[in-house]
Design an enzyme around this catalytic site. Structure first.
Site, PDB file in Angstrom:
ATOM      1  N   GLN A 100       0.863  -1.189   0.000  1.00 42.06           N
ATOM      2  CA  GLN A 100       0.000   0.000   0.000  1.00 42.06           C
ATOM      3  C   GLN A 100       0.897   1.235   0.000  1.00 42.06           C
ATOM      4  OE1 GLN A 100      -2.151   1.665   3.458  1.00 42.06           O
ATOM      5  NE2 GLN A 100      -4.018   1.424   2.261  1.00 42.06           N
ATOM      6  N   TYR A 168      -5.315  10.982   4.083  1.00 41.88           N
ATOM      7  CA  TYR A 168      -3.955  11.153   3.568  1.00 41.88           C
ATOM      8  C   TYR A 168      -4.023  11.860   2.209  1.00 41.88           C
ATOM      9  CZ  TYR A 168      -2.728   8.189   7.453  1.00 41.88           C
ATOM     10  OH  TYR A 168      -2.573   7.700   8.724  1.00 41.88           O
ATOM     11  N   GLY A 303      -8.864  -6.226   9.567  1.00 42.92           N
ATOM     12  CA  GLY A 303      -7.744  -5.469  10.107  1.00 42.92           C
ATOM     13  C   GLY A 303      -7.406  -6.031  11.469  1.00 42.92           C
ATOM     14  N   CYS A 325     -11.060 -10.290  18.217  1.00 45.28           N
ATOM     15  CA  CYS A 325     -10.668  -8.909  18.519  1.00 45.28           C
ATOM     16  C   CYS A 325     -11.836  -8.325  19.295  1.00 45.28           C
ATOM     17  CB  CYS A 325     -10.459  -8.149  17.215  1.00 45.28           C
ATOM     18  SG  CYS A 325     -10.563  -6.363  17.425  1.00 45.28           S
ATOM     19  N   CYS A 342      -1.268  -6.202  20.496  1.00 40.41           N
ATOM     20  CA  CYS A 342      -2.697  -6.478  20.605  1.00 40.41           C
ATOM     21  C   CYS A 342      -3.023  -6.892  22.031  1.00 40.41           C
ATOM     22  CB  CYS A 342      -3.095  -7.577  19.625  1.00 40.41           C
ATOM     23  SG  CYS A 342      -4.794  -8.105  19.847  1.00 40.41           S
ATOM     24  N   GLU A 393     -11.794 -23.648  39.215  1.00 41.21           N
ATOM     25  CA  GLU A 393     -12.358 -22.300  39.417  1.00 41.21           C
ATOM     26  C   GLU A 393     -13.693 -22.463  40.133  1.00 41.21           C
ATOM     27  OE1 GLU A 393     -11.572 -18.729  38.553  1.00 41.21           O
ATOM     28  OE2 GLU A 393     -13.183 -18.860  40.048  1.00 41.21           O
TER      29      GLU A 393
END
Ligand SMILES: Cc1cc2nc3c(=O)[nH]c(=O)nc-3n(C[C@H](O)[C@H](O)[C@H](O)COP(=O)(O)O)c2cc1C
Ligand code: SF4
Length: 549
Positions: A100, A168, A303, A325, A342, A393
């Protein structure tokens, strides 16, 4: 068409419809060259099955085109051997790699550049006023794009993407709000697109590899253009093999929408399938999101999901849930100073040094006390090393994630807990409902004081969870927050939070003192819990090395 059908862009065949979106990584070297850190990061996504990988925005102009530190650059033929190494490594996995190309225009950082910043029109760009470009400047910039295209072609890149989105330089020409020129590069749509059409014509005359452009389908800014204009722009650019739609200029949520927004938020605003091959991005996190995108586009770009789980394609192919995500915009958005990281994947940006050992497997069991994020990550990590985790747990798995009350955040963050439980379940591991005392300690390293039951409060903090607590407290009590506290939140998340909070009567006031003053430079969050979980497993292995080998 499904995400695993073969696709084509121009004359190029691509093994599936899954594209890793261009993302600034800041992993290149200060001189703009690629290096092993950078290649390993991209290679991990190629190994994970992406059919097409698009590099981060790569500057073509070393004098005034750079937008971030350690940005990848393409400006000299001395770079071709190392770029060749990069493309070769992607091809090893049958992935295609596009570069890119960008000129950052008014968004270039003066401190990183030696020449004065310029733009189509001199106007106030968030406090900076660039110079107006002369015709000579325009021709010069075009020449730099041609030089970069030539380097890309000679280095084995499979295609070229012009960055015409996100405010941009090329988008500054496209945007009616930013381009006020009265010469042949402004005024009408044809004129605003002239700089691009001249370049696409020239590049396609020389090179037989695919050429595309990334565009913002719409700008969120008050004076921004809408999706009809964005669609028209895409369909009016000549000689391109594809359009890649993202969204946004400067105003939040820009392109990377936080958890307050729906998945597929750009898809929802695309009026129809464009008349050219199209790649579409925007909060795709799972198989359902990806399949929906294909109703209007030919390729699905992810992304942040590619940062959260480099194996997203592989997992979809095998019917497994990818690590989601959570759209927190935390560790991936500190690009002014940092490399990409991340919050839910501690190997992102550090692929070369990943603690996951791929070859040698250990033998034996490991007991894990606690099934918060720390314990769950420890369990998956242990599994990756060959150990069988036994997890204890007494409460609901997920630990402090279960305390989140704000509904948007809760939904998105809970998906991470579900991911862990599914992954463990798939391997026959269940969480024993009892208190463990003899395994590795995976209770949280830090628990911040609970403030939810306080009455009226004034808050000065950098702790994420208190922003959610404030929403809860404000249902019955008066809440004041120091506006400076919010600097910890990424811009689009911050702006949405302020709207939400103000609707609930929360006031943002700077005052001399607050009754809650809690700061922690090393805030204990999801990422630190994961690091701590893996560290606990590593210590256990060190202590019991002989028995486990
Ligand atoms: C860390 C990061 C860096 C980004 N850098 C670029 C970039 O270099 N070029 C670009 O066109 N978009 C960039 N974007 C935008 C993404 O490509 C994508 O359009 C956006 O994040 C929405 O997709 P997602 O919801 O799948 O993350 C970046 C986004 C992130 C999170
Ligand atoms: S830091 Fe948060 S938003 Fe960014 S990729 Fe990771 S989980 Fe997604």
């Amino acid at each position: 068409m499904d995400v695993f059908s073969t696709g084509t862009i121009g004359n190029l065949e691509i093994k599936n419809r899954l594209v890793m979106a261009p993302m600034i990584s800041n992993l290149a070297s200060p001189d703009g060259n690629t290096n092993e850190d950078h290649i390993a990061y991209l290679e991990e996504r190629a190994r994970g099955g992406y059919g097409l990988i698009i590099t981060e925005y790569t500057y073509v102009d070393e004098l005034n085109g750079k937008g971030s530190p350690n940005q990848l650059g393409m400006f000299s033929y001395s770079q071709t051997p190392k770029f060749f190494r990069l493309t070769e490594r992607m091809h090893k996995y049958d992935s295609r790699i596009f570069v890119q190309l960008v000129h950052s225009g008014a968004k270039a950082l003066q401190g990183l550049n030696t020449k004065k910043i310029f733009a189509p029109t001199a106007m106030d760009y968030m406090g900076n006023v660039p110079q107006t470009m002369s015709i000579e400047d325009i021709i010069n910039v075009q020449e730099k794009f041609y030089r970069a295209a030539d380097i890309a072609y000679k280095s084995g890149f499979d295609g070229i993407e012009l960055h015409g989105a996100h405010g941009y330089l090329l988008e500054e020409f496209i945007s009616p709000a930013l381009n006020k020129r009265d010469d042949k590069y402004g005024g009408s749509l044809e004129n605003r697109l002239r700089i691009i059409n001249e370049m696409t014509e020239n590049i396609k005359n020389y090179y037989d590899i695919p050429l595309g452009i990334r565009l913002s389908l719409y700008e969120n800014d008050p004076d921004g253009y809408g999706p009809d204009y964005g669609l028209k722009v895409g369909e009016s650019i000549r000689k391109i093999d594809y359009i890649h739609y993202s969204a946004g200029r400067f105003a939040p949520p820009a392109s990377s929408a936080p958890f307050y927004y729906e998945h597929n938020h750009i898809y929802a605003r695309l009026p129809r399938r464009p008349d050219k091959t199209t790649i579409l991005v925007g909060s795709v996190i799972n198989a359902a999101d990806a399949n929906e995108i294909l109703k209007k586009a030919d390729f699905v770009a992810t992304g942040r999901e590619a940062l959260a789980d480099p194996y997203f394609p592989y997992k979809l192919l095998h019917g497994h849930n990818p690590r989601p995500c959570i759209r927190c915009n935390q560790d991936c958005r500190r690009l002014g100073l940092n490399e990409v990281r991340c919050t839910v994947n501690i190997d992102t940006g550090l692929e070369l040094y990943s603690t996951i050992r791929r070859n040698k497997k250990l033998i034996g069991e490991i007991e894990i006390d606690g099934a918060g994020i720390k314990g769950l990550e420890a369990a998956l990590y242990a599994l990756s090393l060959g150990l069988k985790p036994v997890i204890y747990e007494e409460n609901v798995p997920g630990g402090q994630i279960n305390d989140i009350l704000e509904p948007h955040k809760r939904t998105e963050f809970k998906a991470l807990v579900d991911y862990y439980l599914n992954e463990l379940d798939r391997r026959g591991i269940t969480v024993e409902k009892s208190r463990g005392t003899s395994g590795i300690d995976c209770s949280p390293d830090k628990v911040y004081p609970d403030i939810k039951n306080m009455g009226d409060v004034s808050i000065n903090t950098n702790i994420y969870r208190y922003f959610d607590d404030a929403l809860e407290i404000s249902k019955k009590n008066t809440v004041i927050i120091n506006p400076e506290s919010l600097e910890i939140l990424e811009r689009s998340r911050r702006e949405f939070y302020i709207k939400l909070a103000e609707r609930q009567g929360i006031k943002f006031i700077k005052q001399d003192s607050y009754n809650i003053n809690i700061f922690d430079k090393n805030q204990y969050d999801i990422r630190s819990a994961m690091i701590s979980g893996r560290r606990a497993v590593d210590s256990y292995i060190m202590e019991n090395y002989d028995e486990l080998n």
